[in-house]
Design a protein around this motif. Structure first.
Motif, short mmCIF file in Angstrom:
data_model
loop_
_atom_site.label_atom_id
_atom_site.label_comp_id
_atom_site.label_asym_id
_atom_site.label_seq_id
_atom_site.Cartn_x
_atom_site.Cartn_y
_atom_site.Cartn_z
N ASN A 25 0.57 16.35 22.32
CA ASN A 25 1.02 17.49 21.51
C ASN A 25 -0.22 18.14 20.88
O ASN A 25 -0.84 17.56 19.99
N ASN A 29 3.89 23.60 18.55
CA ASN A 29 4.48 24.46 19.57
C ASN A 29 4.01 24.15 21.00
O ASN A 29 4.73 24.42 21.95
N LEU A 30 2.82 23.64 21.17
CA LEU A 30 2.23 23.46 22.50
C LEU A 30 2.07 21.97 22.83
O LEU A 30 1.49 21.22 22.04
N SER A 31 2.55 21.59 24.00
CA SER A 31 2.34 20.22 24.48
C SER A 31 1.87 20.27 25.93
O SER A 31 2.26 21.15 26.70
N SER A 33 1.01 17.84 29.55
CA SER A 33 1.37 16.58 30.20
C SER A 33 0.64 16.46 31.53
O SER A 33 0.31 17.44 32.18
N GLY A 67 1.28 19.82 33.43
CA GLY A 67 2.28 20.71 32.84
C GLY A 67 1.93 21.12 31.43
O GLY A 67 1.15 20.45 30.74
N ALA A 68 2.48 22.23 31.02
CA ALA A 68 2.32 22.73 29.66
C ALA A 68 3.66 23.28 29.20
O ALA A 68 4.41 23.87 29.98
N ARG A 69 3.98 23.05 27.94
CA ARG A 69 5.23 23.55 27.35
C ARG A 69 4.92 24.21 26.02
O ARG A 69 4.20 23.64 25.20
N TYR A 70 5.45 25.39 25.84
CA TYR A 70 5.26 26.11 24.58
C TYR A 70 6.63 26.45 24.01
O TYR A 70 7.46 27.00 24.68
N LYS A 71 6.83 26.12 22.72
CA LYS A 71 8.09 26.42 22.03
C LYS A 71 7.90 27.67 21.18
O LYS A 71 6.95 27.78 20.41
#
Length: 72
Positions: A25, A29-31, A33, A67-71
């Protein structure tokens, strides 16, 4: 097919593979993987009634995913 129209048996030999998964993390907002599958390049082998009757050998090789995830 055998003479009696029944398929001959096939047996999958036991095998193992090493997988790795890491997540981080960056902020709330950004994680990020990283996932790696079959790092040891394990082979899957299938044989018939005896070990000498090799039906197939599958080599998938290692696979990597980022991978990348943004909330919002």
């Amino acid at each position: 097919m055998a003479e009696n129209n029944r398929a001959n048996p096939g047996y999958v030999e036991p095998y193992g593979q090493v997988d790795l998964s890491i997540g981080y993390n960056v902020n709330q907002n950004l994680s990020l993987s990283l996932e790696a599958i079959n790092l040891t390049d394990a082979h899957q082998r299938q044989h018939g009634r005896t070990d000498m009757q090799v039906l197939s050998v599958t080599t998938g090789g290692p696979r990597y995913m980022l991978g990348a995830r943004y909330k919002f």
